[in-house]
Design a protein around this motif. Structure first.
Motif: not given
Lengths: 764, 286, 160
Positions: A7, A628, A631-632, A635, A690, A692-694, A702
């Motif tokens: 992250g 979508d 997870k980045a 980033p 981006l 990021e909803n995990g 990711a």
């Protein structure tokens, strides 16, 4: 020192070499004693080779040998990821403009080039199949000899190399309030990596060593082992980081040729393509898609009935997979009650098409999203509304019986709409468009890696992902750093040598973060278990009393750093902890694509344009992409990839198309007349967001990314132009001339009809 | 039907000379299959693409009679044959007297190209789409041609003979370009159409110069076998017929860059816009 | 004089070099193959992509369009000649801005930007885009490359 955590945008590993020119790409490698290859290509499309006279070439100073088809065995060895159809070199017939008929080997590049120039080839041009209509015409000649196709293939006397039928439900039984039936065309475009393909081969240790700008070294390794009748262990592939791949460097092209020549000559041999040769070697599969979509009056998508014709080249390469994987999702990311989709992979006398970022999805998305906008216009429904109505929600199926939607796709759409100012007042001549795109990731595959914790606590990770710009080195290093608690500067990465690095299926399908990332985490966890186990054994402690957290082992309130632990357990004789990690996806037998996708890559593009109605020229005022990603892990890397994809999408949307003449020759061969986006072609305002909803299967939740940004570029911009001008264009690219032609008739007067098409390009 | 190898193979053997005098340059250029080299941005591409296969290359960059200056000489501005495009874009003299030329020079290729490509070379290459030609034609420029035995000054309108062809004899070079300084204030404009906003060859380019008397002079590029020039008056161009007569000198074709219809339409639209710009400039100056 | 064989004497990255070359060899080919400096890249070989950009006598040029012999007596700087063993502020800025993806266009970009900053110490975004418009990036990193150049001029340390 950089913060190692996931992250964070840790600085690119390998970046310093790239920025100082120290990075060695394949063409930068100088093997002593190497010979140089120049290919002999003809200025024609399909042709019969009558005679090749290399005598004059042989007289030239510095020429070592001229190879032609007869030097490679009878029958000619053939290879390919789907069908073994590609010969090592053209045999008897030139199958496409640029198909090499001879390879000249010389002691210098200049000598080889002079030699190639002196080879005389007698040939006769033959009628060729160059367009989709040509390929479907039963009177056209056959591109592939029926004897080279499966004996029970009912299509072997046609230019349909493969066909697929997808669907569910009963399309014909559905009563739709409104049916939209249109045809869309996606042009022939080429990868144009700034690094042209480069290949070196040298005999080595009872086998062969090959250097190639290849994205999938292990596929190449296996192919060469089969063709050279060698055990895989005797084929060594060195894979320097490619200078851009985008799919065009995925599968073997000239490596078999170069390897065979090296073995025949007993010396290293080097071939570096010119940019023109790369245009002739690889391209995206162009397509014509006829969609008939049925909608209810409230905008609900009821059915999709489609026929998609993809024009592959003379050899199939991986294009059948491009076609099956993209057309399988015939309704895109939407729920549809019924689908009937026919897809055909046609062969032609053109450059072999191969994988290209997006893998068929830009082509299908162009059609699916344009239909959605056509319905929105016909039904008087807003472009965002109609998509919200039809997008699959998390857990809802998009293909019956297959992996359901794995993200909150409506969220991405709303964010894009918001960012572009959807619904706000527009000045005259301006328009907005929005579109979504879906690409399925890998369905099966395997990644292995080896982790070594050296006796001073520094770490070596051996992992075979190819870093072609997407930052694989960085994120894998970040994962190791974060999991073990070792600073990034103390982690070294070994990649790019199959003799040393364990198997990785491929670097494609945006799979590496998930697959290799998981393998890396697996290796770290095994290393930790081993480390802790040995520590306990050394001190006679029960395992339950010992805890590992990144960077330290704790027992009874005291903590020990990893170097301290290592010193403890290895005492006077140094040692290391070695762990192997893996991640396998076995696929599902009987599944049409080999298995459900590991995850979906979903993207949304929103655009605002300002059109000059007199000239057809338009400005890209705003361009938004929303990815979508789950997870980045880094980033900055993800954003730069997404922006890069958006810019690449502008290419096929605004300016790129290979133009063939009637004899199948590429007319705009080279950088002068094949235009790709430059600094000055950027939108006035561009943003990548981006989400990021995990919710992905990879480390930290990711998903993969890197292809999304170019999926929906074309329909978003086309919709914006439609809103600004009232014209609908269904062919790409949307050049100023095409927009002008859609707006005006030949006398330069504004057309009166609402929806018109410009002159169609040839169905290339 | 035979083919002796690939048309875009790069290399060829040739002699290279860098004479320091016009006499020597002229003698070398008179040899069999000799070509002149200035910036190299056209020639090296042509050699790579096998369109030119010279035996002798004569580098003109040290020839002392080919000047490297931009200077006022009497009633005209003289631009030496060695002056590169980037010098033109940075020259105060050019910006002051011929802003359309500075603009045209600034769109030739990239910075890297402009640092090498000479104005003289751009004209001698005689592409119908050369960006500097329409501007120079609209300004009634001349070129000075020198050979072993003679020097003459030729109006640019008579310099181009066909695509890639000029009146230059085999042993002749362009030593300078002269543009008459306008006797009165003028308005001028430059326009072009390309396939992308980035560096590109023009599908259509044009320039116009307007005098207070109402006399208008246009240069057109990429719409005929050579760059073209045409004259009219503001009164003529107040009518559609006048525009038709002005543009009748052009004959756009379809090629890989654009179709004839589109060229024709863009030519007129951009010419009208250029005229408006030039007239506004003139009005503002008054 | 042997047909096509010449000796060229020039300064490359501050060092005087004397190289035997065929007349037809370009500056790019000479630097890469005779001097072993492979940082400058070959892509289009026609002056369209900028991957071969070098600074010659203070100006950025496409080295694929210059014969080696034309560089007689010239001062040439390649990517290897920047930063005296380390990295310049500009190069650091490229890394910080996330401007580097595959890296193949980057030496050309850095050279073109270095030349720009010598002429225009604090360029605007538009000036950067114009000055680098002869350099292609297929990874599409243009926005960040532009930021990298602009940001480099904001450093406290002296640039380039």
């Amino acid at each position: 020192m950089s913060d190692p955590g996931s992250g964070t945008s840790a600085r690119r590993v390998g970046g310093a070499d790239r920025v100082t020119g120290a990075q060695r790409f394949t063409a930068d490698i100088a093997l002593g004693d190497v010979l140089h290859v120049a290919l002999v290509r003809l200025d024609c499309g399909r042709a019969a080779i009558e005679a090749i006279d290399a005598s004059a070439a042989g007289e030239i100073d510095g020429i070592v040998r001229v190879f032609t088809a007869k030097d490679f065995g009878d029958p000619m060895p053939r290879f390919g990821p789907r069908f073994a159809d590609r010969p090592v070199i053209a045999s008897g017939e030139v199958k496409y403009h640029g198909d090499p008929v001879a390879a000249v080997v010389g002691t210098s590049r200049e000598a080889a080039a002079r030699g190639a120039d002196a080879v005389e080839v007698g040939f006769v041009e033959l009628p060729g199949v160059y367009t989709i209509d040509d390929a479907l015409d039963p009177n056209s000649s056959l591109v592939v000899d029926p004897n080279l196709r499966e004996p029970d293939d009912p299509l072997r006397h046609t230019n349909v190399r493969q066909r697929w039928e997808w669907g569910w439900g009963d399309v014909d039984s559905i009563e739709a309030d409104h049916v939209i039936e249109e045809t869309y065309r996606f042009p022939m475009v080429t990868h144009f990596s700034i690094e042209p393909h480069a290949f070196i081969a040298a005999p080595e240790a009872g086998g062969v060593a090959v250097w190639s700008s290849i994205q999938h070294p292990y596929i190449l390794q296996r192919t060469l082992a089969q063709m050279l009748d060698l055990p895989i262990s005797k084929v060594r592939i060195h894979a320097p980081d490619p200078g851009g791949g985008f799919g065009g460097k995925g599968y073997p092209k000239y490596e078999p040729l170069v390897a065979m020549m090296a073995l025949a000559l007993g010396r290293p041999v080097r071939l570096v393509l010119s940019l023109e040769e790369t245009f002739q070697a690889v391209r995206r599969t162009n397509a014509r898609l006829r969609l008939r979509s049925g909608f209810a009056a409230d905008g609900e998508l009821l059915f999709v009935d489609s026929v998609a014709d993809f024009l592959m080249g003379a050899y199939a390469d991986i294009a059948p997979r491009v076609i099956s994987k993209s057309t399988y999702y015939a309704a895109g990311p939407y729920k549809a009650r019924a689908v009937r989709a026919l897809a055909r992979g046609l062969v032609s006398h053109t450059t072999p098409s191969t994988a290209f970022r997006g893998f068929g999805a830009p082509q299908t998305t162009w059609a699916i999203e344009s239909q959605m906008d056509a319905a929105a216009r016909a039904l008087g429904i807003d472009g965002v509304e109609i998509r919200l109505r039809n997008l699959a929600g998390r857990g809802e199926e998009i293909v019956v019986g297959d992996r359901p939607a794995d993200g909150d796709w409506r969220q991405s759409l709303r964010i894009a709409a918001d960012e572009v100012g959807w619904g706000e007042m527009l000045p005259p001549g301006h328009g907005r468009g929005i579109a979504v795109g879906l690409k399925a990731s890998a369905t099966a595959g395997a990644s292995y890696c080896i982790l070594r914790i050296l006796h001073d606590g520094s770490v070596v990770l051996i992992a075979g992902t190819s870093d072609m710009g997407q930052g694989a080195r960085t994120i894998l290093t970040q994962l190791v750093s974060e999991t073990l608690g070792v600073p990034m500067e103390r982690v070294s990465l070994v990649m790019g040598d199959t003799a040393v690095v364990p198997f990785d299926y491929s670097t494609s399908a945006s799979r590496s973060t998930v697959f290799m990332g998981s393998a890396v985490v697996d290796a770290c966890q095994k290393a930790i278990t081993d480390l802790v186990g040995r520590f306990c054994e050394h001190h006679g402690l029960p395992v339950e009393e010992v805890r590992f957290s990144p960077g330290e082992v704790t027992v009874a309130g005291t903590s020990h750093t990893i170097p301290q632990v290592l010193k403890d357990i290895f005492g006077g004789v140094p040692g290391e902890i070695i762990a192997a990690g893996s991640q396998r996806g076995e696929g599902v037998a009987g599944h049409p694509l080999g298995g459900p996708a590991a995850f979906y890559e979903f993207s949304c593009t929103a655009s605002e344009v300002a059109v000059d109605l007199d000239t057809g020229d338009f400005e890209l005022v705003k361009h938004i992409t929303v990815a979508d990603v789950g997870k980045a892990i880094n980033p900055q890397h993800v954003e730069m990839q997404d922006e890069g994809a958006a810019v690449m999408g502008l290419g096929h949307t605004l300016m790129e198309h290979l133009i063939l003449d009637e004899q199948g020759r590429i007319v705009n061969l080279g950088a002068l007349d094949y235009r790709i986006p430059t600094f000055k072609d950027l939108p006035t305002s561009m943003k990548s967001v981006l989400v990021e909803n995990g919710d992905g299967p990879g480390p930290g939740g990711a998903k993969g990314s890197g292809e999304g940004g170019l999926l929906a570029t074309s329909p978003a911009i086309a919709a914006a132009i439609s809103q600004a001008t009232g014209v609908v264009i269904r062919d790409l690219p949307l050049t100023p001339e095409r927009v002008w032609q859609a707006l005006h008739n030949a006398e330069g007067e504004l057309r009166e009809e609402e929806t018109t098409e410009g002159k169609h390009s040839e169905d290339q | 039907m035979t083919d002796s190898g690939d048309p875009d193979r790069r290399t060829t053997d040739f002699e290279y000379h860098r004479p320091d005098s016009l006499a020597e340059a002229s003698e070398l250029l008179g040899r069999d299959n000799a070509v002149a080299l200035a910036g190299g941005t056209d020639l090296l591409v042509a050699i790579r693409r096998r369109k030119r296969r010279p035996a002798v290359i004569v580098d003109l960059k040290s020839v002392r009679e080919i000047g490297d200056d931009i200077e006022v000489e009497g009633d005209h501005l003289r631009i030496g044959g060695r002056v590169v495009m980037s010098r033109l874009t940075r020259s105060e003299l050019v910006s002051a007297h011929f802003p359309a030329l500075a603009l045209a020079a600034s769109v030739v290729g990239s910075v890297q190209i402009r640092n090498r490509a000479t104005l003289a070379g751009n004209l001698c290459n005689a592409s119908p789409a050369a960006d500097t030609a329409p501007v120079l034609l609209a300004h009634s420029a001349t070129v000075t041609i020198s050979g072993s035995y003679s020097t003459q000054r030729v109006p640019l309108g008579g310099f181009f003979v066909g695509p890639g062809a000029t009146v230059l004899g085999p042993a002749e070079v362009v030593t300078s370009i002269e543009i008459p300084l306008p006797a009165t204030r003028i308005g001028s404009a430059f326009g072009r159409v390309t396939r992308r906003r980035g560096v590109d060859l023009a599908s259509v380019n044009l320039a116009c110069v307007v005098e207070p008397s109402g006399k208008v002079r246009f240069g057109f590029g990429a719409v005929g076998p050579t760059p073209l020039v045409a004259e009219a008056t503001l009164a003529d161009l107040a009518t559609d017929d006048g525009w038709s007569r002005l543009l009748a000198v052009t004959s756009p074709i379809s090629d890989v860059r654009a179709s004839a219809d589109y060229r024709r339409a863009m030519l007129e639209i951009h010419s009208r816009r250029a005229l408006r710009t030039a007239v506004e400039q003139l009005d503002v100056a008054s | 004089m042997t047909l096509g064989q010449l000796t060229v004497t020039l300064e490359v990255n501050g060092a005087r070099r004397r190289v035997d070359v065929p007349a037809s060899m370009t500056l790019l080919e000479m630097v890469r193959t005779r001097l072993g400096l492979t940082g400058s890249k070959e892509c289009c070989s026609e002056g369209e992509c900028g991957a071969c950009t070098m600074i010659v006598d203070g100006e950025p040029i496409n080295s694929c369009l210059m014969l080696a012999v034309e560089a007689e007596g010239s001062r040439v700087t390649t990517i290897e000649g920047l930063g005296a063993g380390g990295m310049t502020r500009l190069q650091e800025s490229f890394l910080e801005a996330g401007a580097v993806q595959c890296g193949f266009c980057i030496p050309g970009m850095v050279m073109a930007a270095t030349a720009l900053l010598e002429r225009v110490p604090k360029p605007s975004g538009a000036e950067v885009r114009e000055a680098l418009s002869g350099n292609l990036c297929r990874c599409g990193g243009y926005a960040r490359i532009c930021s990298a150049v602009v940001d480099a001029t904001r450093a406290e340390r002296s640039n380039v």
